[in-house]
Motif scaffolding. Structure first.
Motif, PDB file in Angstrom:
ATOM      1  N   VAL A   1      -6.043   9.058 -18.014  1.00  0.00           N
ATOM      2  CA  VAL A   1      -5.549   7.712 -17.712  1.00  0.00           C
ATOM      3  C   VAL A   1      -6.675   7.004 -16.969  1.00  0.00           C
ATOM      4  O   VAL A   1      -6.857   7.200 -15.768  1.00  0.00           O
ATOM      5  CB  VAL A   1      -4.264   7.744 -16.857  1.00  0.00           C
ATOM      6  CG1 VAL A   1      -3.813   6.316 -16.529  1.00  0.00           C
ATOM      7  CG2 VAL A   1      -3.158   8.505 -17.571  1.00  0.00           C
ATOM      8  N   SER A   2      -7.445   6.215 -17.687  1.00  0.00           N
ATOM      9  CA  SER A   2      -8.594   5.538 -17.077  1.00  0.00           C
ATOM     10  C   SER A   2      -8.119   4.487 -16.085  1.00  0.00           C
ATOM     11  O   SER A   2      -7.061   3.866 -16.266  1.00  0.00           O
ATOM     12  CB  SER A   2      -9.464   4.894 -18.158  1.00  0.00           C
ATOM     13  OG  SER A   2     -10.008   5.876 -19.012  1.00  0.00           O
ATOM     14  N   ILE A   3      -8.910   4.287 -15.056  1.00  0.00           N
ATOM     15  CA  ILE A   3      -8.560   3.295 -14.044  1.00  0.00           C
ATOM     16  C   ILE A   3      -9.784   2.449 -13.711  1.00  0.00           C
ATOM     17  O   ILE A   3     -10.926   2.888 -13.864  1.00  0.00           O
ATOM     18  CB  ILE A   3      -8.020   3.937 -12.745  1.00  0.00           C
ATOM     19  CG1 ILE A   3      -9.063   4.884 -12.131  1.00  0.00           C
ATOM     20  CG2 ILE A   3      -6.699   4.633 -12.984  1.00  0.00           C
ATOM     21  CD1 ILE A   3      -8.678   5.417 -10.764  1.00  0.00           C
ATOM     22  N   LEU A   4      -9.507   1.252 -13.279  1.00  0.00           N
ATOM     23  CA  LEU A   4     -10.540   0.361 -12.763  1.00  0.00           C
ATOM     24  C   LEU A   4     -10.391   0.316 -11.247  1.00  0.00           C
ATOM     25  O   LEU A   4      -9.349  -0.091 -10.731  1.00  0.00           O
ATOM     26  CB  LEU A   4     -10.369  -1.040 -13.362  1.00  0.00           C
ATOM     27  CG  LEU A   4     -11.552  -2.000 -13.241  1.00  0.00           C
ATOM     28  CD1 LEU A   4     -12.763  -1.451 -13.993  1.00  0.00           C
ATOM     29  CD2 LEU A   4     -11.172  -3.379 -13.779  1.00  0.00           C
ATOM     30  N   LYS A   5     -11.424   0.761 -10.557  1.00  0.00           N
ATOM     31  CA  LYS A   5     -11.401   0.794  -9.098  1.00  0.00           C
ATOM     32  C   LYS A   5     -12.185  -0.409  -8.561  1.00  0.00           C
ATOM     33  O   LYS A   5     -13.232  -0.755  -9.096  1.00  0.00           O
ATOM     34  CB  LYS A   5     -12.024   2.084  -8.557  1.00  0.00           C
ATOM     35  CG  LYS A   5     -11.298   3.355  -8.967  1.00  0.00           C
ATOM     36  CD  LYS A   5     -11.986   4.584  -8.409  1.00  0.00           C
ATOM     37  CE  LYS A   5     -11.784   4.700  -6.909  1.00  0.00           C
ATOM     38  NZ  LYS A   5     -10.411   5.077  -6.549  1.00  0.00           N
ATOM     39  N   PHE A   6     -11.653  -1.020  -7.504  1.00  0.00           N
ATOM     40  CA  PHE A   6     -12.364  -2.133  -6.875  1.00  0.00           C
ATOM     41  C   PHE A   6     -11.852  -2.314  -5.451  1.00  0.00           C
ATOM     42  O   PHE A   6     -10.843  -1.722  -5.041  1.00  0.00           O
ATOM     43  CB  PHE A   6     -12.208  -3.427  -7.681  1.00  0.00           C
ATOM     44  CG  PHE A   6     -10.791  -3.803  -8.010  1.00  0.00           C
ATOM     45  CD1 PHE A   6     -10.045  -4.616  -7.164  1.00  0.00           C
ATOM     46  CD2 PHE A   6     -10.192  -3.348  -9.180  1.00  0.00           C
ATOM     47  CE1 PHE A   6      -8.746  -4.967  -7.470  1.00  0.00           C
ATOM     48  CE2 PHE A   6      -8.882  -3.691  -9.498  1.00  0.00           C
ATOM     49  CZ  PHE A   6      -8.159  -4.501  -8.637  1.00  0.00           C
ATOM     50  N   HIS A   7     -12.562  -3.149  -4.710  1.00  0.00           N
ATOM     51  CA  HIS A   7     -12.232  -3.392  -3.305  1.00  0.00           C
ATOM     52  C   HIS A   7     -12.004  -4.883  -3.096  1.00  0.00           C
ATOM     53  O   HIS A   7     -12.761  -5.717  -3.604  1.00  0.00           O
ATOM     54  CB  HIS A   7     -13.374  -2.920  -2.397  1.00  0.00           C
ATOM     55  CG  HIS A   7     -13.137  -3.169  -0.935  1.00  0.00           C
ATOM     56  ND1 HIS A   7     -12.291  -2.400  -0.178  1.00  0.00           N
ATOM     57  CD2 HIS A   7     -13.630  -4.130  -0.097  1.00  0.00           C
ATOM     58  CE1 HIS A   7     -12.273  -2.839   1.064  1.00  0.00           C
ATOM     59  NE2 HIS A   7     -13.081  -3.898   1.141  1.00  0.00           N
ATOM     60  N   ASP A   8     -10.934  -5.207  -2.371  1.00  0.00           N
ATOM     61  CA  ASP A   8     -10.628  -6.600  -2.051  1.00  0.00           C
ATOM     62  C   ASP A   8     -11.083  -6.884  -0.622  1.00  0.00           C
ATOM     63  O   ASP A   8     -10.555  -6.306   0.338  1.00  0.00           O
ATOM     64  CB  ASP A   8      -9.126  -6.850  -2.195  1.00  0.00           C
ATOM     65  CG  ASP A   8      -8.721  -8.230  -1.680  1.00  0.00           C
ATOM     66  OD1 ASP A   8      -9.497  -9.175  -1.896  1.00  0.00           O
ATOM     67  OD2 ASP A   8      -7.666  -8.349  -1.041  1.00  0.00           O
ATOM     68  N   THR A   9     -12.042  -7.771  -0.473  1.00  0.00           N
ATOM     69  CA  THR A   9     -12.595  -8.051   0.855  1.00  0.00           C
ATOM     70  C   THR A   9     -11.650  -8.883   1.709  1.00  0.00           C
ATOM     71  O   THR A   9     -11.762  -8.873   2.934  1.00  0.00           O
ATOM     72  CB  THR A   9     -13.941  -8.783   0.730  1.00  0.00           C
ATOM     73  OG1 THR A   9     -13.751 -10.009   0.011  1.00  0.00           O
ATOM     74  CG2 THR A   9     -14.954  -7.928  -0.010  1.00  0.00           C
ATOM     75  N   LYS A  10     -10.730  -9.618   1.086  1.00  0.00           N
ATOM     76  CA  LYS A  10      -9.800 -10.438   1.860  1.00  0.00           C
ATOM     77  C   LYS A  10      -8.803  -9.596   2.637  1.00  0.00           C
ATOM     78  O   LYS A  10      -8.446  -9.899   3.774  1.00  0.00           O
ATOM     79  CB  LYS A  10      -9.041 -11.402   0.934  1.00  0.00           C
ATOM     80  CG  LYS A  10      -9.915 -12.458   0.289  1.00  0.00           C
ATOM     81  CD  LYS A  10     -10.331 -13.505   1.309  1.00  0.00           C
ATOM     82  CE  LYS A  10     -11.167 -14.598   0.658  1.00  0.00           C
ATOM     83  NZ  LYS A  10     -11.602 -15.605   1.652  1.00  0.00           N
ATOM     84  N   THR A  11      -8.317  -8.537   1.999  1.00  0.00           N
ATOM     85  CA  THR A  11      -7.307  -7.684   2.626  1.00  0.00           C
ATOM     86  C   THR A  11      -7.881  -6.357   3.115  1.00  0.00           C
ATOM     87  O   THR A  11      -7.221  -5.646   3.865  1.00  0.00           O
ATOM     88  CB  THR A  11      -6.170  -7.375   1.632  1.00  0.00           C
ATOM     89  OG1 THR A  11      -6.718  -6.683   0.497  1.00  0.00           O
ATOM     90  CG2 THR A  11      -5.499  -8.656   1.163  1.00  0.00           C
ATOM     91  N   GLY A  12      -9.097  -6.021   2.642  1.00  0.00           N
ATOM     92  CA  GLY A  12      -9.666  -4.722   2.977  1.00  0.00           C
ATOM     93  C   GLY A  12      -9.073  -3.590   2.174  1.00  0.00           C
ATOM     94  O   GLY A  12      -9.250  -2.420   2.519  1.00  0.00           O
ATOM     95  N   LEU A  13      -8.375  -3.899   1.083  1.00  0.00           N
ATOM     96  CA  LEU A  13      -7.689  -2.885   0.292  1.00  0.00           C
ATOM     97  C   LEU A  13      -8.580  -2.344  -0.823  1.00  0.00           C
ATOM     98  O   LEU A  13      -9.306  -3.101  -1.474  1.00  0.00           O
ATOM     99  CB  LEU A  13      -6.418  -3.475  -0.328  1.00  0.00           C
ATOM    100  CG  LEU A  13      -5.291  -3.870   0.625  1.00  0.00           C
ATOM    101  CD1 LEU A  13      -4.230  -4.673  -0.121  1.00  0.00           C
ATOM    102  CD2 LEU A  13      -4.667  -2.630   1.262  1.00  0.00           C
ATOM    103  N   ASP A  14      -8.495  -1.032  -1.045  1.00  0.00           N
ATOM    104  CA  ASP A  14      -9.059  -0.416  -2.235  1.00  0.00           C
ATOM    105  C   ASP A  14      -7.966  -0.344  -3.286  1.00  0.00           C
ATOM    106  O   ASP A  14      -6.817  -0.012  -2.977  1.00  0.00           O
ATOM    107  CB  ASP A  14      -9.586   0.985  -1.920  1.00  0.00           C
ATOM    108  CG  ASP A  14     -10.823   0.941  -1.039  1.00  0.00           C
ATOM    109  OD1 ASP A  14     -11.693   0.098  -1.290  1.00  0.00           O
ATOM    110  OD2 ASP A  14     -10.902   1.760  -0.094  1.00  0.00           O
ATOM    111  N   CYS A  15      -8.312  -0.633  -4.531  1.00  0.00           N
ATOM    112  CA  CYS A  15      -7.311  -0.750  -5.582  1.00  0.00           C
ATOM    113  C   CYS A  15      -7.673   0.122  -6.778  1.00  0.00           C
ATOM    114  O   CYS A  15      -8.845   0.281  -7.110  1.00  0.00           O
ATOM    115  CB  CYS A  15      -7.182  -2.204  -6.044  1.00  0.00           C
ATOM    116  SG  CYS A  15      -6.890  -3.384  -4.716  1.00  0.00           S
TER     117      CYS A  15
END
Length: 470
Positions: free
Chosen positions: A258-272
């Motif tokens: 199950v491939s995933i796209l990982k990224f980071h949101d600088t506004k909330t500090g969340l890793d997704c």
């Protein structure tokens, strides 16, 4: 407010790149639209409910926020509803909270996570468990010379500590609101190209077991058969519009089953982590949230088990160790079959029509009311006793002959891997990340050593800090 404004300033540019790059992938001319964010009772955009649970209140050009006190997730297609559950034009209460589709223009889905269980009642009114605050006790060894009394006091002391850690580390409402806001901004980007796109928060952020620093797990659903065969390509193409969002950084495509796209949101500090068309997460989020609601001890115990496993280095699926989800399933299994009387029963066995994998995920109702009083356990053990029992149970578990099965509510007499924790719906191995003999031995050793430490009445702080014991 500043976070949402920052999202809105980059959405227009993101839309352009979203429909342009993904349309190239499919080889067709897209229809340029933007996501509605309201969702009245009939699916009209822009009217979102401002009462309890309302999430919307914007217009067709940008996602609105509304009064987001509910626990809703899910997304919708443009123009036909949007991010809210369809409470009507700003009035509290209202229409169905079940998943539903708005038809050809796009799906409008919503789900609600059950609210956190209330704090336990005061000890004099409480048939089982722990008082709301950690008990103010002297060190257990000083309480009594009687071994039985000393062990009971030790378990009560540990109960207070486990509860205290849960209160300190559980996901806050503010963090949850930030996750909802980010979800809406991301959906606005994707729905510019795919009218039927839905974006669902799944996992610990929604089922009640998450810490305040937990990653945001997202499932993107797109009703497109042609696209379903190109999941990795779609994820790769999504990198381009996301790169144009100033609040998104560290984008990486992880190719797997199950491939995933990982990224980071600088506004909330969340890793997704974002996947495409893998709705199994929606089903198991629904199930685990229901278990969390059955008994107030479930959430703090699961969270402490995760903290314990992290401290001893046996939790990290990316490193071939147990996943957080596997540990949650193992804890539920123990509460079903490892203690007497059971704290939990198999909800899939008791209510197969509610927790049915063949049921469309758009029909899942997170607010379904089970007969909670009938499910109330007669087990009077506190959190300290339950954690000790959990560790002892798995220190003796016969992994060679049995597998963990929350679906059945008891160990399954089958062995297909070193550790097999059955996923309740797909029946695959949720602990498939564990394939090394060395890691398997380390996990077994962690249970045995911790069981001995608890018998010796070592403090939980010592147990958690002594990572070398595993």
């Amino acid at each position: 407010g500043h976070q949402m404004q920052g999202y809105e300033q980059t959405l227009a540019l993101s839309h352009y790149y979203a429909w342009n790059s993904l349309a190239d992938l499919l080889g067709r001319q897209p229809t340029i639209t933007t996501a509605g964010s309201g969702g009245g009772a009939g699916g009209a955009p822009g009217s979102g409910g401002a009462g309890f649970g309302g999430f919307g209140g914007g217009n067709r050009q940008r996602p609105g926020r509304g009064a987001s006190f509910g626990r809703f997730y899910g997304g919708g297609g443009p123009k036909r509803g949007g991010f809210g559950p369809g409470f009507g034009s700003g009035r509290p209460g209202g229409s169905s909270l079940r998943f539903h589709s708005a038809g050809g223009g796009g799906a409008r889905q919503s789900m609600e996570i059950p609210p956190p269980p209330p704090p336990p009642p005061p000890p004099q009114q409480q048939p089982n468990g722990l008082p709301p605050q950690a008990p103010q006790l002297p060190p257990p060894a000083t309480l009594s010379s009687s071994p039985a009394d000393s062990m009971a006091a030790y378990a009560e002391w540990n109960s207070g500590r486990i509860w205290q850690l849960f209160v300190e580390k559980r996901q806050t409402d503010a963090t949850y609101e930030r996750k909802l806001m980010l979800r809406d901004a991301l959906l606005s980007v994707v729905s510019a190209s795919f009218h039927s796109a839905g974006l669902f928060i799944v996992g610990s952020s929604m089922n009640g077991f998450g810490t305040d620093w937990a990653d945001l797990d997202l499932c993107l659903t797109i009703n497109d058969r042609e696209l379903d065969q190109k999941r990795d390509q779609v994820l790769n193409h999504l990198k381009r519009p996301l790169c144009q969002c100033r609040f998104i950084t560290n984008i990486e495509l992880i190719r797997a089953k199950v491939s995933i796209l990982k990224f980071h949101d600088t506004k909330t500090g969340l890793d997704c982590d974002l996947n495409i068309n893998n709705p199994i997460g929606i089903y198991n989020t629904h199930l685990m949230a229901a278990y969390a609601k059955c008994d107030w001890r479930v959430r703090p115990l699961v969270m402490f088990v995760k903290l314990w496993a992290q401290s001893l280095g046996v939790q990290d699926a990316s490193q071939g160790r147990l996943s957080s989800y596997s540990l949650a399933l193992m804890t539920v299994q123990y509460l079903q079959a490892g203690c007497s009387p059971p704290v939990l029963y198999s909800l899939q066995s008791l209510y197969p029509q509610v927790f049915d994998y063949n049921r469309p995920y758009t029909e899942i109702d997170m607010r379904v009311q089970l007969p909670w009083e009938e499910l109330r356990s007669q087990n009077c053990q506190n959190l300290g006793q339950l954690f000790s029992g959990f560790v002892q149970y798995y220190s003796e578990f016969d992994w060679r002959g049995f597998s963990v099965s929350v679906r059945l509510g008891k160990p399954l007499p089958i062995q297909l891997a070193k550790i097999y924790v059955e996923e309740p719906f797909s029946l695959t191995n949720a602990a498939r990340s564990v394939h090394s003999d060395e890691v398997f031995a380390q996990i077994q050793r962690a249970f045995r050593v911790t069981a001995q430490s608890l018998r010796n009445q070592r403090s939980l702080s010592d147990i958690l800090s002594n990572s070398s014991q595993a």
